[in-house]
Motif scaffolding. Structure first.
Motif, PDB file in Angstrom:
ATOM      1  N   PHE A 143     -18.474  23.458 -10.477  1.00  0.00           N
ATOM      2  CA  PHE A 143     -19.486  23.368  -9.279  1.00  0.00           C
ATOM      3  C   PHE A 143     -18.606  23.803  -8.128  1.00  0.00           C
ATOM      4  N   TYR A 193     -18.893  22.389  -4.012  1.00  0.00           N
ATOM      5  CA  TYR A 193     -19.865  21.747  -2.916  1.00  0.00           C
ATOM      6  C   TYR A 193     -19.142  22.196  -1.624  1.00  0.00           C
ATOM      7  N   GLU A 245     -15.830  21.954   4.924  1.00  0.00           N
ATOM      8  CA  GLU A 245     -14.731  21.529   3.740  1.00  0.00           C
ATOM      9  C   GLU A 245     -15.290  22.033   2.542  1.00  0.00           C
ATOM     10  N   PHE A 292     -15.540  21.780  -1.557  1.00  0.00           N
ATOM     11  CA  PHE A 292     -14.676  21.199  -3.054  1.00  0.00           C
ATOM     12  C   PHE A 292     -15.281  21.770  -4.165  1.00  0.00           C
ATOM     13  N   PHE A 327     -16.602  13.095 -13.259  1.00  0.00           N
ATOM     14  CA  PHE A 327     -16.690  14.617 -12.655  1.00  0.00           C
ATOM     15  C   PHE A 327     -15.205  14.311 -11.768  1.00  0.00           C
ATOM     16  N   PHE A 363     -13.082  16.191  -8.924  1.00  0.00           N
ATOM     17  CA  PHE A 363     -13.141  16.911  -7.614  1.00  0.00           C
ATOM     18  C   PHE A 363     -11.952  17.488  -7.324  1.00  0.00           C
ATOM     19  N   GLY A 364     -11.499  18.517  -6.587  1.00  0.00           N
ATOM     20  CA  GLY A 364     -10.548  18.998  -6.382  1.00  0.00           C
ATOM     21  C   GLY A 364     -10.395  18.164  -4.712  1.00  0.00           C
ATOM     22  N   SER A 365      -9.119  18.307  -3.993  1.00  0.00           N
ATOM     23  CA  SER A 365      -8.942  17.577  -2.835  1.00  0.00           C
ATOM     24  C   SER A 365      -9.362  18.687  -1.716  1.00  0.00           C
ATOM     25  N   GLY A 366     -10.004  19.537  -1.960  1.00  0.00           N
ATOM     26  CA  GLY A 366     -10.906  20.092  -0.823  1.00  0.00           C
ATOM     27  C   GLY A 366     -10.147  21.150  -0.070  1.00  0.00           C
TER      28      GLY A 366
END
Lengths: 113, 114
Positions: free
Chosen positions: A34, A36, A88, A90, A101, A103-106
């Motif tokens: 995904f 976002y 930002e 993600f 899930f 998530f990356g750090s953005g």
């Protein structure tokens, strides 16, 4: 271990230029991927997702992403960036019936006029 | 008003106090998630509910953190004896059925511990 890496913390591009945001993942099973976007003062909004099939997926706002299994990557692209794209971004990975899930750090995107 | 709603939007409290954060998911969504986002960092998964049960609590950072969900609807995240490192934005998300379905996020609660 499962993880998502977004190597670029900040990116600045000129309006009208092309954009690529990098995402690499580590996942032990078939990944569901995904992207976002989080605009200033707003919540997270889904841009696009990949579950299976065509490895090039189209999303909202003119974004697309390509899943490359051999590189464990899911990079986000846009041919021509607009000032309103400043936000930002993600990347996230999860799995079918695996409900945790990651998530990356953005990556913070700045757009120059 | 069909989105995920979180309250309060901002909370400032003294170290050592207990806080309770609330999440109202989208009606009919059976899956609910809590995340923590520290300043300048990505989202850190905390806990996931399917219905009223939480099959995976491994993301909760310490025993000061707890969460519950009732009526397959509202969820509360409670932090006891808050510490300064608990300062973050706490995000809630819901999805229709968990699994590979995209999550819909609330605007978060910004928690500041003095």
């Amino acid at each position: 271990a499962q993880s998502v890496t977004q190597p670029d913390i900040h990116i600045t591009v000129s309006e009208g230029a092309s954009l690529e945001l990098r995402c690499n993942y580590s996942y032990g099973a078939t990944p569901y991927l995904f992207w976002y976007v989080q605009s200033p003062g707003q919540g997270l909004q889904l841009l696009l997702k990949y579950f299976s099939g065509d490895t090039l997926v189209q999303g909202i706002k003119g974004f697309e992403a390509e899943f490359k299994r051999s590189q464990s990557s899911f990079n986000l692209r846009k041919p021509s960036v607009h000032w309103s794209d400043a936000a930002e971004y993600f990347c996230a990975v999860g799995g079918y019936n695996f409900n945790k899930f990651y998530f990356g750090s953005g990556t913070k995107l700045n757009v120059k006029p | 008003g069909a989105g995920v709603s979180q309250s309060p939007s901002n909370k400032v409290t003294e170290k050592g106090k207990d806080v309770e954060l609330r999440c109202d998911p989208i009606s009919g969504h059976t899956a609910l998630y809590w995340y923590r986002q520290r300043l300048g960092q990505g989202l850190e998964f905390l806990i996931y509910f399917q219905g009223n049960s939480a099959p995976d609590k491994s993301g909760l950072p310490s025993d000061r953190f707890s969460a519950e969900r009732t009526g397959e609807s509202v969820s509360t995240l409670t932090i006891q004896r808050t510490q300064q490192e608990d300062s973050a934005v706490y995000l809630c998300a819901s999805s229709p059925d968990g699994g590979n379905q995209p999550q819909h996020f609330g605007d978060g609660t910004r928690l500041s511990i003095l």
